[in-house]
Enzyme design. Structure first.
Site, PDB file in Angstrom:
ATOM      1  N   SER A  27      -1.983  11.268   4.118  1.00 59.14           N
ATOM      2  CA  SER A  27      -1.113  10.133   3.795  1.00 59.14           C
ATOM      3  C   SER A  27      -0.424  10.446   2.480  1.00 59.14           C
ATOM      4  CB  SER A  27      -1.900   8.828   3.692  1.00 59.14           C
ATOM      5  OG  SER A  27      -1.017   7.732   3.564  1.00 59.14           O
ATOM      6  N   THR A  32       0.820  -1.220   0.000  1.00 59.52           N
ATOM      7  CA  THR A  32       0.000   0.000   0.000  1.00 59.52           C
ATOM      8  C   THR A  32       0.849   1.264   0.000  1.00 59.52           C
ATOM      9  OG1 THR A  32      -0.297   0.230   2.414  1.00 59.52           O
ATOM     10  CG2 THR A  32      -1.796  -1.252   1.252  1.00 59.52           C
ATOM     11  N   MET A  55      -2.923   5.165  -1.520  1.00 59.88           N
ATOM     12  CA  MET A  55      -4.275   4.607  -1.524  1.00 59.88           C
ATOM     13  C   MET A  55      -4.255   3.242  -0.833  1.00 59.88           C
ATOM     14  SD  MET A  55      -6.378   6.755  -2.963  1.00 59.88           S
ATOM     15  CE  MET A  55      -5.461   8.054  -2.119  1.00 59.88           C
ATOM     16  N   HIS A  56      -4.096   3.258   0.487  1.00 59.31           N
ATOM     17  CA  HIS A  56      -3.937   2.014   1.237  1.00 59.31           C
ATOM     18  C   HIS A  56      -5.113   1.063   1.020  1.00 59.31           C
ATOM     19  CE1 HIS A  56      -0.473   3.602   3.416  1.00 59.31           C
ATOM     20  NE2 HIS A  56      -1.165   4.708   3.651  1.00 59.31           N
ATOM     21  N   ASP A  57      -6.317   1.502   1.354  1.00 56.01           N
ATOM     22  CA  ASP A  57      -7.476   0.609   1.357  1.00 56.01           C
ATOM     23  C   ASP A  57      -7.851   0.124  -0.038  1.00 56.01           C
ATOM     24  OD1 ASP A  57      -7.677   0.802   4.099  1.00 56.01           O
ATOM     25  OD2 ASP A  57      -9.144   2.414   4.045  1.00 56.01           O
TER      26      ASP A  57
END
EC number: 3.2.-.-
Length: 304
Positions: A223, A191, A232-234
């Site tokens: 972030s 991520t 864009m982690h999720d």
């Protein structure tokens, strides 16, 4: 055939992008959403999720979930997402309400009704999933797999070693990783590579109404930055469902540290097999960044 999924989330600005992809990716059939305390309180994550569903006119049932971790005091990430969880955009009023049962029971009921096993996607703390697995073990055969955004084989993002979603409720994560269900873990190893570039971010206001909304949210997202790019982690958990070839996975034994004074919430990922324990998680370690960015552009173009 579209893949049926249930999404457990804690919106959260990057959650909003993941929800958009889950709704508009033509390969997916988002059938249920549930909320959990994480980025902000569960009352706020529920409000945010309902606002997003109303924004996209999506008739998807939503159940409110756990307000606190299994045994710990709650913590949040308002410093990253703003006090509301989705600072930066004024959503219109609506009269949508969550279902009248807790999230884990809503998941149980929907699993038991489903004609085939369902993929669960969890992009917040794992409290609801742990409650489901511990209180309703009869549901396990109806879970195709669990795809999570959480954990790390290396550095953390809220402590030196722990990733936020796991660190919020380590006991829940430990329960989930011990459960025996199939798990795909999209952690910080991938991520942190999943960056939307400043050039792409600048195009969002002219893309469509979703692009305008996300651009407004992104200006308050901490972030990364609009000038250097945003992580864009999720969204990685959704991307893996649709474009698994973009990810390099390795089967590993993964445990969650719940006791350490400095290491609580750490996902211990045994990449080299030092512990001689059977793999229980498919761990994503590398990402085709350009392929990811191209897919994001494609799916957000559909999110009108």
């Amino acid at each position: 055939m579209r893949l049926p999924i249930f999404l457990d989330t804690d919106p959260g600005i990057d959650d909003a992008v993941a929800i958009a992809a889950a709704i508009f990716a033509p390969e997916l059939d988002l059938q249920l959403m549930t909320t959990v305390a994480g980025n902000v309180s569960v009352e706020k994550t529920t409000r945010n999720a309902l606002q997003l569903l109303h924004f996209w006119n999506a008739e998807i049932p939503l159940a409110q979930g756990a307000a606190v971790p299994l045994v710990r005091a709650p913590r949040d990430a308002a410093s990253v997402h703003g006090e509301s969880g989705m600072a930066g955009y004024d959503f219109v009023e609506h009269n949508r309400k969550p279902l009248g049962i807790p999230a884990f029971l809503a998941i149980r009921d929907a699993l038991m009704r489903a004609p085939e096993p369902v993929t669960l996607v969890a992009i917040g703390p794992l409290t609801n999933i742990a409650l489901l697995l511990s209180q309703c073990p009869e549901c396990k055969p109806y879970i195709r797999r669990l795809v999570i955004m959480g954990g790390s084989a290396g550095r953390g993002n809220c402590t030196p070693n722990a990733e936020f979603n796991i660190a919020v409720d380590p006991e829940a994560a430990a329960c989930v990783f011990r459960s025996g269900i199939e798990i795909v873990m999209c952690g910080l190893d991938v991520t942190n590579q999943a960056i939307l570039t400043p050039d792409y971010l600048a195009t969002l206001p002219e893309l469509n109404r979703t692009g305008k909304m996300l651009h407004a949210l992104f200006s308050h997202y901490r972030s990364g930055s609009m000038q250097s790019g945003l992580r864009m982690h999720d969204l990685c958990a959704i991307a893996w469902l649709v474009r698994p070839e973009l990810f390099t996975l390795k089967p590993c034994f993964v445990a969650v540290e719940t006791q350490g004074e400095f290491t609580s919430g750490t996902t211990v990922v045994d990449i080299d097999g030092c512990l001689d324990k059977p793999a229980n998680v498919q761990v994503a370690l590398e990402l085709d960044v350009k392929g990811f960015q191209q897919w994001v552009a494609e799916v957000l173009a559909l999110a009108s």
